[in-house]
Design a protein around this motif. Structure first.
Motif, PDB file in Angstrom:
ATOM      1  N   ALA A  44      -2.615   4.418   4.022  1.00 30.65           N
ATOM      2  CA  ALA A  44      -1.509   4.938   3.199  1.00 30.65           C
ATOM      3  C   ALA A  44      -1.969   6.174   2.430  1.00 30.65           C
ATOM      4  O   ALA A  44      -1.262   7.188   2.391  1.00 30.65           O
ATOM      5  CB  ALA A  44      -1.026   3.856   2.238  1.00 30.65           C
ATOM      6  N   SER A  45      -3.181   6.127   1.842  1.00 27.33           N
ATOM      7  CA  SER A  45      -3.576   7.289   1.038  1.00 27.33           C
ATOM      8  C   SER A  45      -3.920   8.488   1.908  1.00 27.33           C
ATOM      9  O   SER A  45      -3.861   9.627   1.443  1.00 27.33           O
ATOM     10  CB  SER A  45      -4.684   6.961   0.035  1.00 27.33           C
ATOM     11  OG  SER A  45      -5.755   6.406   0.704  1.00 27.33           O
ATOM     12  N   TYR A  95       3.330   8.377   6.677  1.00 27.22           N
ATOM     13  CA  TYR A  95       4.229   9.373   6.101  1.00 27.22           C
ATOM     14  C   TYR A  95       5.503   9.468   6.956  1.00 27.22           C
ATOM     15  O   TYR A  95       5.430   9.544   8.188  1.00 27.22           O
ATOM     16  CB  TYR A  95       3.514  10.731   6.056  1.00 27.22           C
ATOM     17  CG  TYR A  95       4.392  11.875   5.638  1.00 27.22           C
ATOM     18  CD1 TYR A  95       4.890  11.949   4.345  1.00 27.22           C
ATOM     19  CD2 TYR A  95       4.717  12.881   6.548  1.00 27.22           C
ATOM     20  CE1 TYR A  95       5.701  13.010   3.962  1.00 27.22           C
ATOM     21  CE2 TYR A  95       5.527  13.941   6.173  1.00 27.22           C
ATOM     22  CZ  TYR A  95       6.013  13.999   4.884  1.00 27.22           C
ATOM     23  OH  TYR A  95       6.816  15.048   4.515  1.00 27.22           O
ATOM     24  N   ALA A 106       0.823  -1.216   0.000  1.00 29.82           N
ATOM     25  CA  ALA A 106       0.000   0.000   0.000  1.00 29.82           C
ATOM     26  C   ALA A 106       0.852   1.259   0.000  1.00 29.82           C
ATOM     27  O   ALA A 106       0.462   2.278  -0.568  1.00 29.82           O
ATOM     28  CB  ALA A 106      -0.943  -0.003   1.210  1.00 29.82           C
ATOM     29  N   THR A 107       2.016   1.202   0.639  1.00 32.69           N
ATOM     30  CA  THR A 107       2.847   2.411   0.763  1.00 32.69           C
ATOM     31  C   THR A 107       3.908   2.496  -0.335  1.00 32.69           C
ATOM     32  O   THR A 107       4.507   3.558  -0.527  1.00 32.69           O
ATOM     33  CB  THR A 107       3.593   2.436   2.121  1.00 32.69           C
ATOM     34  OG1 THR A 107       4.347   1.222   2.231  1.00 32.69           O
ATOM     35  CG2 THR A 107       2.647   2.556   3.285  1.00 32.69           C
ATOM     36  N   LYS A 121      -4.617   0.325   2.507  1.00 30.12           N
ATOM     37  CA  LYS A 121      -4.730   1.284   1.391  1.00 30.12           C
ATOM     38  C   LYS A 121      -5.253   2.628   1.893  1.00 30.12           C
ATOM     39  O   LYS A 121      -4.739   3.685   1.540  1.00 30.12           O
ATOM     40  CB  LYS A 121      -5.695   0.744   0.336  1.00 30.12           C
ATOM     41  CG  LYS A 121      -5.087  -0.325  -0.557  1.00 30.12           C
ATOM     42  CD  LYS A 121      -6.103  -0.676  -1.650  1.00 30.12           C
ATOM     43  CE  LYS A 121      -5.703  -1.948  -2.361  1.00 30.12           C
ATOM     44  NZ  LYS A 121      -6.840  -2.654  -2.947  1.00 30.12           N
ATOM     45  N   ALA A 122      -6.313   2.584   2.721  1.00 28.43           N
ATOM     46  CA  ALA A 122      -6.925   3.829   3.204  1.00 28.43           C
ATOM     47  C   ALA A 122      -5.934   4.604   4.075  1.00 28.43           C
ATOM     48  O   ALA A 122      -5.823   5.836   3.968  1.00 28.43           O
ATOM     49  CB  ALA A 122      -8.200   3.514   3.999  1.00 28.43           C
TER      50      ALA A 122
END
Ligand SMILES: NC(=O)c1ccc[n+]([C@@H]2O[C@H](COP(=O)([O-])OP(=O)(O)OC[C@H]3O[C@@H](n4cnc5c(N)ncnc54)[C@H](OP(=O)(O)O)[C@@H]3O)[C@@H](O)[C@H]2O)c1
Length: 284
Positions: free
Chosen positions: A274-275, A280, A204-205, A271-272
């Motif tokens: 990471a986005s 970060y 995901a990242t 996914k959620a």
């Protein structure tokens, strides 16, 4: 009556924060409390209890780990007029030898569960397994950001549950009908090993992240070498032991029963998160 707020304890934590947002999004008045908020609530300072409990109709109780304070708090809540209690508990607390209980966590949670059942209020108990958010906001988050998770988890699996699903169940129980007297055991839809969970986050990242399995002894030695007291290092190894043994791999149907839908998969959580920039890593 609907103008009376719902009290959310642990309101800055992984579940409490999400419960507060969901209640506010529904237009429900909320009193969100913890030690860092206003009004200030501290489990260990009883002078802070009445001011947060006065005038509330329902309470989400996130207990203080290992402390026998849920019973007097719930009794006081009901005395001051609360009519509904939702308690955060944990899977396996009623199963003998589910996990070593060096910190007295399970014993305190069992007493808390008995207290809400005895309270005279409408009650609901949520018993989540391992949170997916341990990888993004909890115990494992710094290691994931650093790119290497070193734990005594072996190749055992756990059915990680998303804190968004926990919060959705809590909100349903606080505001809806049909949840009184229910114990909801909560898991995700499948079990993953730590290696699989870390791989999903890597995917995901787009960053390389490794899982390094340690023996419990190696884990304790690493933590004590970093300055952690031996008892805390042992408690950390004990906490991971259900994962290592796979005792937390089984699936529970609480999300489906409470919400009428399946729980969110770990891949979706990854996914959620990471986005939303949850992993970060700032460039120094
Ligand atoms: N993580 C898991 O995988 C897992 C699995 C099963 C069950 N559980 C249980 O689930 C429950 C919910 O945990 P969570 O993850 O939502 O919480 P969390 O993220 O660990 O946050 C704890 C919350 O409690 C507050 N708090 C801490 N000490 C306090 C004190 N002395 N007085 C008042 N508030 C205090 C914190 O805010 P301030 O610091 O601002 O006070 C924070 O809002 C916990 O009982 C946990 O043991 C966790």
């Amino acid at each position: 009556m609907t103008q009376q707020p719902i009290l959310v304890t642990g309101a800055t934590g992984k579940t409490g924060r999400r419960v507060v947002s969901r209640l506010r999004a529904k237009g429900v008045p909320v009193r969100a409390v913890s030690r860092s908020g206003d009004p200030r609530f501290d489990w260990t300072d009883r002078a802070t209890w009445d001011p947060v409990l006065e005038g509330v109709r329902a309470v989400y109780v996130v207990p203080l780990d290992g402390a026998p304070l849920t019973r007097p708090f719930v009794e006081r809540a009901v005395r001051l007029g609360a009519r509904r209690i939702v308690l955060a508990s944990g899977r396996g607390i009623d199963v003998p030898d589910y996990a070593p209980d060096s910190g007295g966590l399970a014993a305190a949670l069992r007493d808390g569960e008995d207290a809400v059942r005895d309270s005279g209020a409408e009650w609901t108990i949520v018993r989540p397994g391992w949170f997916a958010q341990n990888f993004s906001e909890g115990f494992f988050a710094d290691a994931i950001r650093a790119g290497e998770l070193r734990l005594p988890g072996g190749d055992g699996a756990a059915s990680f549950v998303d804190a968004e699903d926990i919060a959705a169940v809590v909100v349903a129980a606080l505001t809806g009908d049909g949840h009184a007297g229910q114990v909801y055991e909560l898991s995700g839809p499948r079990a993953l090993t730590l290696a699989e969970a870390v791989a999903a986050i890597s995917e995901a990242t787009g960053r390389e992240i490794r899982y390094v399995p340690l023996s419990p002894e190696e884990h304790v030695a690493e933590l004590t070498a970093q300055g952690l007291p031996a008892a805390d290092a042992q408690a950390s190894a004990d906490m991971v032991s259900p994962l290592r043994k796979g005792t937390d791999a089984y699936l529970s149907d609480g999300v489906q029963r409470a919400l009428g839908r399946a729980p969110r998969d770990f891949t979706e959580f990854a996914k959620a998160t990471a986005s939303a920039g949850g992993w970060y890593v700032p460039l120094c």
